[in-house]
Motif scaffolding. Structure first.
Motif, mmCIF file in Angstrom:
data_model
loop_
_atom_site.group_PDB
_atom_site.id
_atom_site.type_symbol
_atom_site.label_atom_id
_atom_site.label_comp_id
_atom_site.label_asym_id
_atom_site.label_seq_id
_atom_site.Cartn_x
_atom_site.Cartn_y
_atom_site.Cartn_z
ATOM 1 N N THR A 246 0.918 -1.363 0.072
ATOM 2 C CA THR A 246 -0.143 0.118 0.155
ATOM 3 C C THR A 246 0.984 1.281 0.032
ATOM 4 O O THR A 246 0.275 2.328 0.046
ATOM 5 N N GLY A 247 2.052 1.099 -0.033
ATOM 6 C CA GLY A 247 3.089 2.298 -0.003
ATOM 7 C C GLY A 247 3.414 2.617 -1.540
ATOM 8 O O GLY A 247 2.937 1.998 -2.312
ATOM 9 N N LYS A 248 4.071 3.752 -1.828
ATOM 10 C CA LYS A 248 4.501 3.911 -2.892
ATOM 11 C C LYS A 248 5.507 3.452 -3.647
ATOM 12 O O LYS A 248 6.601 3.353 -2.986
ATOM 13 N N GLN A 262 -0.709 10.053 -7.585
ATOM 14 C CA GLN A 262 0.115 10.343 -6.204
ATOM 15 C C GLN A 262 0.927 9.060 -5.650
ATOM 16 O O GLN A 262 1.492 8.856 -4.754
ATOM 17 N N GLY A 265 1.206 1.513 -5.562
ATOM 18 C CA GLY A 265 1.970 0.322 -4.865
ATOM 19 C C GLY A 265 1.770 -0.906 -5.753
ATOM 20 O O GLY A 265 2.110 -0.945 -6.833
ATOM 21 N N ARG A 270 -1.970 5.277 -4.174
ATOM 22 C CA ARG A 270 -1.941 6.315 -3.278
ATOM 23 C C ARG A 270 -2.846 7.368 -3.474
ATOM 24 O O ARG A 270 -3.120 7.591 -4.821
ATOM 25 N N TYR A 276 -5.076 5.424 1.050
ATOM 26 C CA TYR A 276 -4.630 4.477 -0.255
ATOM 27 C C TYR A 276 -6.200 3.770 -0.441
ATOM 28 O O TYR A 276 -7.076 3.632 0.203
#
Length: 479
Positions: A246-248, A262, A265, A270, A276
């Motif tokens: 779920t992070g970039k 944005q 992931g 994002r 998210y």
């Protein structure tokens, strides 16, 4: 033995620190923007604070998720990594030696599972068209045959074919199809009953689209992610995977006001505001809000996905209060609003003297984009029976007179799906039909104008991947 499912717990908005007034503002904002929403669930602290379905949609009905399916596929890959079945560094080509092109390019050889997950395969256009066009139905071979002009991991391109490849790899590595693999690991623990998933011509689940579940199922999925992979005290997937997925992982634009720029992931987008999401065409959303300890699940039939998210930011961000609210009066109003949600049902004139003349007559149609050969309608006191004549067999639909009539139809493609249909007379010689696929985003309206021995049908879909309005369909009364 019938399986029982524990629904998500419910509490009042005030108990959960949700402002009823802000939720009412959200409902008004959707209406002002003309956004067709089918369902809504707002969760906080693991409890449902507000929920509603716009009739004729209903809580028990599954809904097509389109690309929101991708987030479920990503979850399966995370579980497979956790079990040691595969790793993110595994080359894609290593799973399909029998389907490789005669020459494997440097970039294709360098493509790894992680690149499929982050939409960084190195392609310069979505691969799905080539997969659909594969004459032998071998989507894997078609994917591997395409040129890869960019170095994997350096170029973001939203690529549904990449998610299909994740499904194919999982099946190859685990010996189970995607839906079966997730059944005991995700769906059963979450209490998701009878999920269905579309397959390719060779029986591999499509991965990037094709999953059908209910709104509450979407909410449970989001809540499991919010809880870092834990569900009812049991860990389903590692917290480290949740953070990574779920992070970039790759840049997809310059940020700004677009929630499609944005960062991306592993099959999650994002968003602004530290949020998210997973999302799908025409407004299927699973929005996870870690700072608010909240989840928002939405199904819809709209082309304005950014408009839906903007309504969330404008109204619902501020709905999450730091402590329980006391707006009891507005809470009662919200409850009433949510209970009465419905989509507009066209109502002009309930009857026309023309019914006696056209009822039961077959009209032969010119060649058209809907592949209809004929049209017939039979009227009753409170309903009508529409028969759409096709080469492969007639399609019969029940229509309510100024009310919904429920049945099943394959008008929206593929297998039969539940539908709600009605009719009204827009003028003495023009019949207006409304047909909703209530497990889908789709609604088709048909304006049928009758002359002495002929008719003309103008039809329009509320949303589609092509143009909204098709050419008129003309026909003549059969002799």
């Amino acid at each position: 033995m019938q399986k029982t499912v524990t629904p998500l717990p419910r509490k009042s908005p005030e108990e959960l620190g949700i402002s009823p007034q802000k939720v009412i503002g959200f409902l008004d904002g959707l209406k002002e923007r003309g956004l067709e929403i089918h369902s809504l669930m707002i969760l906080r602290h693991g409890h449902v604070a507000a929920e509603g379905w716009w009739a004729p949609y209903a809580p028990e009905l599954p809904h097509m998720l389109f690309s929101l399916s991708k987030s479920f596929t990503s979850t399966a890959i995370g579980m497979a990594v956790q079990e040691g079945i595969l790793t993110l560094d595994d080359p894609v080509v290593s799973f399909f030696p029998e389907d490789l092109p005669a020459e494997v390019s440097e970039h294709l050889a360098a493509m790894q599972i992680r690149h499929l997950l982050m939409m960084g395969t190195g392609h310069d256009k979505d691969t799905m068209d080539a997969l659909h066009q594969a004459e032998d139905g071998n989507w894997v071979k078609a994917f591997l045959a395409l040129p890869v002009p960019h170095e994997p991991g350096t170029h973001f391109l939203y690529n549904t074919g990449a998610t299909y490849m994740l499904s194919a790899i999982l099946q190859k590595a685990s010996g189970q199809r995607l839906l079966d693999y997730l059944q005991s690991r995700l769906f059963e623990p979450l209490g998701i009953l009878s999920p269905t998933w579309q397959t390719c011509p060779r029986g591999i689940h499509t991965g990037g689209f094709g999953l059908n579940v209910t709104t509450e199922d979407i909410a449970k999925f989001g809540q499991m992610y919010l809880q870092k992979g834990v569900w009812q005290g049991k860990r389903l997937i590692e917290e480290a995977w949740i953070e990574e997925a779920t992070g970039k992982r790759i840049s997809n634009g310059d940020g700004g006001d677009s929630d499609w720029a944005q960062g991306y992931g592993y099959q999650f987008w994002r968003c602004r505001h530290g949020v998210y999401r997973g999302d799908g065409a025409f407004g299927q959303f699973c929005i996870v809000m870690p700072e608010q300890d909240g989840v928002i699940a939405i199904t819809a039939g709209t082309g304005d996905l950014q408009g839906v998210l903007q309504c969330v930011w404008d109204h619902l961000l501020e709905a999450f209060l730091p402590e329980p609210a006391e707006a009891v009066e507005r809470s009662s109003e919200l409850k009433e609003r949510l209970a009465k949600l419905s989509l507009d049902l066209p109502r002009f004139e309930p009857r026309s003297q023309l019914e006696a003349q056209i009822g039961g007559r077959r009209y032969d149609l010119e060649e058209n984009g809907l592949s209809l050969q004929g049209f017939r309608i039979d009227f009753d006191e409170d309903s009508a029976c529409l028969t759409l004549i096709k080469e492969e067999g007639d399609e019969t639909l029940s229509l309510g007179r100024h009310e919904w009539s429920f049945g099943q139809t394959s008008v929206f493609g593929g297998a039969d799906t539940r539908m709600a249909s009605s009719f009204t007379w827009r003028s003495p010689d023009e019949l207006l039909l409304t047909i909703r696929g209530i497990e889908t985003p789709f609604c088709i309206t048909m304006g049928v104008r009758f002359t002495e021995e002929a008719l003309e049908i103008r039809h329009r879909f509320n949303v589609s991947f092509g143009g909204d309005e098709e050419h008129p369909i003309r026909g003549k009364a059969a002799r």
